[in-house]
Design an enzyme around this catalytic site. Structure first.
Site, PDB file in Angstrom:
ATOM      1  N   TYR A  45       1.295  -1.401   0.282  1.00  0.00           N
ATOM      2  CA  TYR A  45       0.128   0.020   0.240  1.00  0.00           C
ATOM      3  C   TYR A  45       1.173   1.792  -0.246  1.00  0.00           C
ATOM      4  O   TYR A  45       1.760   1.648   1.170  1.00  0.00           O
ATOM      5  CB  TYR A  45      -0.771   0.103   1.214  1.00  0.00           C
ATOM      6  CG  TYR A  45      -2.068  -0.694   1.411  1.00  0.00           C
ATOM      7  CD1 TYR A  45      -2.974  -0.924   1.070  1.00  0.00           C
ATOM      8  CD2 TYR A  45      -1.564  -2.228   1.413  1.00  0.00           C
ATOM      9  CE1 TYR A  45      -4.003  -1.605   0.620  1.00  0.00           C
ATOM     10  CE2 TYR A  45      -3.029  -3.342   1.940  1.00  0.00           C
ATOM     11  CZ  TYR A  45      -3.742  -3.181   0.968  1.00  0.00           C
ATOM     12  OH  TYR A  45      -4.684  -3.747   1.090  1.00  0.00           O
ATOM     13  N   CYS A  46       0.795   2.044  -1.040  1.00  0.00           N
ATOM     14  CA  CYS A  46       1.453   2.809  -1.163  1.00  0.00           C
ATOM     15  C   CYS A  46       1.205   4.199  -1.466  1.00  0.00           C
ATOM     16  O   CYS A  46       0.246   4.849  -1.903  1.00  0.00           O
ATOM     17  CB  CYS A  46       2.876   3.294  -2.873  1.00  0.00           C
ATOM     18  SG  CYS A  46       3.811   4.080  -3.465  1.00  0.00           S
TER      19      CYS A  46
END
Length: 155
Positions: free
Chosen positions: A122-123
């Site tokens: 999850y960026c």
């Protein structure tokens, strides 16, 4: 127990004054902040990251890792129900956008090139987040999440 975020309603006028220009651009217009030039990309303190708009708890420092991308990266959210996934075709290749469930804030994107145990990355844009230190969880109304940081807690 009732969910305090369930009836959250965004007020565009308030957001325009309460958020910085970058926070507004990221959360409301699906913007992206510069890599390596944001508040949490190299942040190491223990605590949780909440939606800057609604305060919804999203990610915990125990799930954070250095992805080398210049943005805070997590291999899982605190609660999968707090994140909405949407297809994003803004670039040449399709991506999966992450949004907060109740405030519908744009957070960033998720990719399947992360570390175990989930393999997900999850960026997330720092501008979409507010950090709550572990020692402040009870005082800030997130006491139920203190268990994440106890010895023997399921990570």
């Amino acid at each position: 127990m009732a969910n305090p975020y369930e009836n959250f309603k965004k007020d565009p006028e308030s957001l325009a004054t309460d958020l910085t220009t970058l926070q507004y651009q990221v959360t409301q217009n699906a913007g992206t902040e510069p890599p390596f030039q944001n508040e949490y990309w190299d942040h190491k303190a223990a605590g949780i990251y909440v939606d800057i708009v609604s305060g919804e708890p999203l990610f915990a420092s125990i799930h954070k890792f250095d992805s080398g991308t210049g943005w805070p990266s997590f291999y899982q959210p605190i609660n999968e129900q707090a994140i909405q996934l949407k297809s994003d075709y803004e670039l040449c290749i399709p991506r999966t956008e992450t949004r907060s469930r109740y405030a519908d804030s744009h957070l960033g994107h998720v990719f399947n090139d992360g570390p175990p145990p989930t393999g997900m990355r999850y960026c997330i844009n720092s501008a979409a987040l507010k950090f709550i230190k572990k020692e402040d969880l009870h005082a800030m109304g997130y006491g139920e999440l203190a268990a994440l940081f106890e010895d023997g807690a399921k990570k």
